[in-house]
Motif scaffolding. Structure first.
Motif, PDB file in Angstrom:
ATOM      1  N   LYS A 198       0.834  -1.213   0.000  1.00 30.86           N
ATOM      2  CA  LYS A 198       0.000   0.000   0.000  1.00 30.86           C
ATOM      3  C   LYS A 198       0.865   1.259   0.000  1.00 30.86           C
ATOM      4  CE  LYS A 198      -4.173  -1.887   2.160  1.00 30.86           C
ATOM      5  NZ  LYS A 198      -5.112  -1.785   3.307  1.00 30.86           N
ATOM      6  N   PHE A 199       1.890   1.271   0.832  1.00 28.44           N
ATOM      7  CA  PHE A 199       2.772   2.434   0.903  1.00 28.44           C
ATOM      8  C   PHE A 199       3.478   2.676  -0.418  1.00 28.44           C
ATOM      9  CE2 PHE A 199       7.238   3.778   2.234  1.00 28.44           C
ATOM     10  CZ  PHE A 199       6.953   5.134   2.212  1.00 28.44           C
ATOM     11  N   VAL A 200       4.036   1.629  -1.007  1.00 27.07           N
ATOM     12  CA  VAL A 200       4.802   1.777  -2.247  1.00 27.07           C
ATOM     13  C   VAL A 200       3.898   2.220  -3.395  1.00 27.07           C
ATOM     14  CG1 VAL A 200       6.198   0.548  -3.954  1.00 27.07           C
ATOM     15  CG2 VAL A 200       6.575   0.159  -1.511  1.00 27.07           C
ATOM     16  N   HIS A 201       2.695   1.657  -3.467  1.00 20.89           N
ATOM     17  CA  HIS A 201       1.785   2.093  -4.527  1.00 20.89           C
ATOM     18  C   HIS A 201       1.319   3.523  -4.304  1.00 20.89           C
ATOM     19  CE1 HIS A 201       1.448  -2.073  -6.039  1.00 20.89           C
ATOM     20  NE2 HIS A 201       1.034  -1.485  -7.140  1.00 20.89           N
ATOM     21  N   ALA A 202       0.892   3.832  -3.096  1.00 22.94           N
ATOM     22  CA  ALA A 202       0.334   5.156  -2.840  1.00 22.94           C
ATOM     23  C   ALA A 202       1.374   6.259  -2.984  1.00 22.94           C
ATOM     24  CB  ALA A 202      -0.274   5.189  -1.436  1.00 22.94           C
ATOM     25  N   PHE A 203       2.608   5.999  -2.541  1.00 23.57           N
ATOM     26  CA  PHE A 203       3.600   7.060  -2.491  1.00 23.57           C
ATOM     27  C   PHE A 203       4.510   7.094  -3.706  1.00 23.57           C
ATOM     28  CE2 PHE A 203       3.112   9.484   1.143  1.00 23.57           C
ATOM     29  CZ  PHE A 203       4.203  10.335   1.311  1.00 23.57           C
ATOM     30  N   SER A 204       4.571   6.003  -4.456  1.00 27.98           N
ATOM     31  CA  SER A 204       5.556   5.945  -5.529  1.00 27.98           C
ATOM     32  C   SER A 204       4.959   5.460  -6.845  1.00 27.98           C
ATOM     33  CB  SER A 204       6.721   5.050  -5.117  1.00 27.98           C
ATOM     34  OG  SER A 204       7.801   5.168  -6.002  1.00 27.98           O
ATOM     35  N   LEU A 205       4.510   4.216  -6.894  1.00 30.48           N
ATOM     36  CA  LEU A 205       4.117   3.626  -8.177  1.00 30.48           C
ATOM     37  C   LEU A 205       2.915   4.314  -8.791  1.00 30.48           C
ATOM     38  CD1 LEU A 205       4.594  -0.181  -7.415  1.00 30.48           C
ATOM     39  CD2 LEU A 205       6.229   1.455  -8.389  1.00 30.48           C
ATOM     40  N   ASP A 206       1.906   4.660  -7.974  1.00 29.70           N
ATOM     41  CA  ASP A 206       0.708   5.292  -8.539  1.00 29.70           C
ATOM     42  C   ASP A 206       1.026   6.674  -9.081  1.00 29.70           C
ATOM     43  OD1 ASP A 206      -0.630   3.021  -7.834  1.00 29.70           O
ATOM     44  OD2 ASP A 206      -1.722   3.904  -6.150  1.00 29.70           O
ATOM     45  N   GLY A 207       1.814   7.442  -8.349  1.00 33.99           N
ATOM     46  CA  GLY A 207       2.168   8.773  -8.812  1.00 33.99           C
ATOM     47  C   GLY A 207       3.039   8.747 -10.057  1.00 33.99           C
ATOM     48  N   LEU A 208       3.936   7.775 -10.131  1.00 37.71           N
ATOM     49  CA  LEU A 208       4.797   7.627 -11.311  1.00 37.71           C
ATOM     50  C   LEU A 208       4.097   6.913 -12.453  1.00 37.71           C
ATOM     51  CD1 LEU A 208       8.100   6.571  -9.471  1.00 37.71           C
ATOM     52  CD2 LEU A 208       7.621   8.785 -10.528  1.00 37.71           C
ATOM     53  N   GLU A 209       2.943   6.343 -12.154  1.00 34.93           N
ATOM     54  CA  GLU A 209       2.171   5.536 -13.108  1.00 34.93           C
ATOM     55  C   GLU A 209       2.984   4.371 -13.666  1.00 34.93           C
ATOM     56  OE1 GLU A 209      -0.696   7.126 -15.676  1.00 34.93           O
ATOM     57  OE2 GLU A 209      -0.942   9.001 -14.553  1.00 34.93           O
ATOM     58  N   PHE A 210       3.757   3.757 -12.789  1.00 35.27           N
ATOM     59  CA  PHE A 210       4.407   2.489 -13.110  1.00 35.27           C
ATOM     60  C   PHE A 210       3.435   1.375 -12.741  1.00 35.27           C
ATOM     61  CE2 PHE A 210       8.918   4.328 -12.300  1.00 35.27           C
ATOM     62  CZ  PHE A 210       8.915   4.887 -13.578  1.00 35.27           C
ATOM     63  N   ARG A 211       3.308   0.387 -13.597  1.00 32.97           N
ATOM     64  CA  ARG A 211       2.375  -0.709 -13.383  1.00 32.97           C
ATOM     65  C   ARG A 211       3.101  -2.042 -13.515  1.00 32.97           C
ATOM     66  NH1 ARG A 211       0.035   2.970 -11.730  1.00 32.97           N
ATOM     67  NH2 ARG A 211      -2.007   3.815 -12.285  1.00 32.97           N
ATOM     68  N   PRO A 212       3.897  -2.414 -12.524  1.00 33.24           N
ATOM     69  CA  PRO A 212       4.722  -3.621 -12.654  1.00 33.24           C
ATOM     70  C   PRO A 212       3.925  -4.910 -12.758  1.00 33.24           C
ATOM     71  CG  PRO A 212       4.778  -2.787 -10.416  1.00 33.24           C
ATOM     72  CD  PRO A 212       4.101  -1.749 -11.238  1.00 33.24           C
ATOM     73  N   ASP A 213       2.664  -4.925 -12.291  1.00 38.27           N
ATOM     74  CA  ASP A 213       1.870  -6.155 -12.342  1.00 38.27           C
ATOM     75  C   ASP A 213       0.813  -6.137 -13.437  1.00 38.27           C
ATOM     76  OD1 ASP A 213       3.165  -7.285 -10.122  1.00 38.27           O
ATOM     77  OD2 ASP A 213       1.935  -6.087  -8.775  1.00 38.27           O
ATOM     78  N   ALA A 214       0.714  -5.027 -14.153  1.00 42.42           N
ATOM     79  CA  ALA A 214      -0.388  -4.889 -15.105  1.00 42.42           C
ATOM     80  C   ALA A 214      -0.222  -5.781 -16.332  1.00 42.42           C
ATOM     81  CB  ALA A 214      -0.524  -3.430 -15.532  1.00 42.42           C
ATOM     82  N   VAL A 215       0.982  -5.856 -16.867  1.00 41.65           N
ATOM     83  CA  VAL A 215       1.208  -6.595 -18.114  1.00 41.65           C
ATOM     84  C   VAL A 215       2.290  -7.651 -17.946  1.00 41.65           C
ATOM     85  CG1 VAL A 215       1.855  -6.417 -20.540  1.00 41.65           C
ATOM     86  CG2 VAL A 215       0.502  -4.593 -19.471  1.00 41.65           C
ATOM     87  N   HIS A 216       3.407  -7.253 -17.366  1.00 43.42           N
ATOM     88  CA  HIS A 216       4.573  -8.127 -17.313  1.00 43.42           C
ATOM     89  C   HIS A 216       4.830  -8.609 -15.890  1.00 43.42           C
ATOM     90  CE1 HIS A 216       5.459  -6.921 -21.369  1.00 43.42           C
ATOM     91  NE2 HIS A 216       5.513  -5.659 -21.020  1.00 43.42           N
ATOM     92  N   GLY A 217       5.368  -9.794 -15.794  1.00 42.97           N
ATOM     93  CA  GLY A 217       5.826 -10.316 -14.517  1.00 42.97           C
ATOM     94  C   GLY A 217       7.313 -10.606 -14.604  1.00 42.97           C
ATOM     95  N   GLN A 218       7.726 -11.601 -13.871  1.00 39.39           N
ATOM     96  CA  GLN A 218       9.138 -11.936 -13.847  1.00 39.39           C
ATOM     97  C   GLN A 218       9.584 -12.694 -15.096  1.00 39.39           C
ATOM     98  OE1 GLN A 218      10.198 -13.960 -10.262  1.00 39.39           O
ATOM     99  NE2 GLN A 218      12.393 -14.014 -10.696  1.00 39.39           N
ATOM    100  N   PHE A 219       8.628 -13.307 -15.796  1.00 38.02           N
ATOM    101  CA  PHE A 219       8.963 -14.142 -16.943  1.00 38.02           C
ATOM    102  C   PHE A 219       8.493 -13.500 -18.244  1.00 38.02           C
ATOM    103  CE2 PHE A 219       8.538 -16.834 -13.245  1.00 38.02           C
ATOM    104  CZ  PHE A 219       9.671 -17.641 -13.315  1.00 38.02           C
ATOM    105  N   TYR A 220       9.222 -13.746 -19.312  1.00 43.53           N
ATOM    106  CA  TYR A 220       8.803 -13.298 -20.631  1.00 43.53           C
ATOM    107  C   TYR A 220       7.603 -14.092 -21.092  1.00 43.53           C
ATOM    108  CZ  TYR A 220      13.246 -10.765 -21.019  1.00 43.53           C
ATOM    109  OH  TYR A 220      14.299  -9.903 -20.829  1.00 43.53           O
ATOM    110  N   THR A 221       6.734 -13.443 -21.843  1.00 42.47           N
ATOM    111  CA  THR A 221       5.540 -14.122 -22.360  1.00 42.47           C
ATOM    112  C   THR A 221       5.797 -14.745 -23.734  1.00 42.47           C
ATOM    113  OG1 THR A 221       4.728 -12.034 -23.276  1.00 42.47           O
ATOM    114  CG2 THR A 221       3.977 -12.646 -21.067  1.00 42.47           C
ATOM    115  N   LYS A 222       6.870 -14.324 -24.374  1.00 47.26           N
ATOM    116  CA  LYS A 222       7.200 -14.879 -25.695  1.00 47.26           C
ATOM    117  C   LYS A 222       8.608 -15.448 -25.661  1.00 47.26           C
ATOM    118  CE  LYS A 222       4.243 -11.705 -28.333  1.00 47.26           C
ATOM    119  NZ  LYS A 222       4.220 -10.694 -29.421  1.00 47.26           N
ATOM    120  N   PRO A 223       8.821 -16.598 -26.307  1.00 42.12           N
ATOM    121  CA  PRO A 223      10.182 -17.155 -26.350  1.00 42.12           C
ATOM    122  C   PRO A 223      11.095 -16.309 -27.212  1.00 42.12           C
ATOM    123  CG  PRO A 223       8.713 -18.409 -27.764  1.00 42.12           C
ATOM    124  CD  PRO A 223       7.843 -17.429 -27.039  1.00 42.12           C
ATOM    125  N   THR A 224      12.402 -16.490 -27.041  1.00 48.07           N
ATOM    126  CA  THR A 224      13.362 -15.764 -27.866  1.00 48.07           C
ATOM    127  C   THR A 224      13.281 -16.259 -29.293  1.00 48.07           C
ATOM    128  OG1 THR A 224      15.055 -17.352 -27.216  1.00 48.07           O
ATOM    129  CG2 THR A 224      14.960 -15.277 -25.999  1.00 48.07           C
TER     130      THR A 224
END
Length: 240
Positions: free
Chosen positions: A214-240
């Protein structure tokens, strides 16, 4: 006569302090954009933010006291792309070795100054968390400290990394977390990311894990409009 009891206020919990080193020399500026996520969690940022939105006062105890070390070969204005010059605050020789976090972007393979190599080796076990973005992992690996560790790098240079530095377990992921040696209290952590966008997401996840969602989203990610969980995670969705 009955004595009047005195009221003793419990001392407030001290804010968490962090000493963060940032290696920016000869890198792409986007590689270290994620440091702004840390910056927005600082008490210095809170002082500015509360003037715009008094409701953020509830987060004050969670804010961080951050001391920054911007590291390069000299204290002269130092180049990063695209034609950006910044002023370092310490050199590889004068920077403390026992930082809490080191974050480094990735230069071309021809940039391997000897003082940087020495700093990597001397600070490796005394800094608890080390983060690399893009080919920063290849730069760090060239010092030998990553042998035997699981890491990633910019996806476009992954095959080159495997051939050039076979002692590292290179994997095709957006970011990778591995244990590292650490001489202090707690567990040492190595976080390596692919390209700059993956690096932003990696730093966001580190902050969420360590400082609260909650703190990180409210104070940092939401204001910067970074969305680390919206599309990408730790793994690539397409192979090389």
């Amino acid at each position: 006569m009955v004595a009047t009891p005195t009221c003793t206020m419990a001392p407030s919990t001290p804010r968490k302090s962090l000493r963060i080193g940032v290696i920016m020399e000869e890198i792409q500026l986007s590689d270290i954009v994620g440091i702004d996520i840390f910056g927005n969690l600082s008490h210095a940022f809170y002082i500015k933010a509360i003037g715009l939105d008094p409701s953020v006062a509830t987060y004050e105890p969670q804010t961080l006291d951050i001391e920054w070390f911007y590291i390069a070969s000299t204290l002269d204005p130092t180049f990063a792309t695209p034609s950006v010059h910044f002023v370092p605050t310490v050199t590889y020789d004068t920077c403390p070795r026992d930082l809490d976090i080191v974050i480094m972007g990735g230069p071309w393979p021809d940039h391997r100054p000897a003082p940087a190599d020495r700093f990597f080796k001397e600070a490796w076990a005394s800094t608890r968390v080390w983060m690399t973005v893009c080919t920063g992992s290849m730069w760090l690996a060239s010092s030998g400290v990553l042998d035997g560790h699981r890491c990633t790098t910019n996806r476009m240079t992954l095959n080159h990394a495997k051939a050039a530095i076979p002692g590292v377990d290179w994997v095709d992921r957006r970011w990778v977390v591995d244990a590292k040696p650490y001489d202090g209290e707690g567990e040492g952590e190595l976080w390596t990311a692919g390209g700059a966008g993956a690096g932003i997401d990696m730093i966001a996840q580190y902050c969420i894990k360590n400082f609260g969602d909650k703190f990180v989203h409210a104070f940092s990610l939401d204001g910067l409009e970074f969305r680390p969980d919206a599309v990408h995670g730790q793994f690539y969705t397409k192979p090389t």
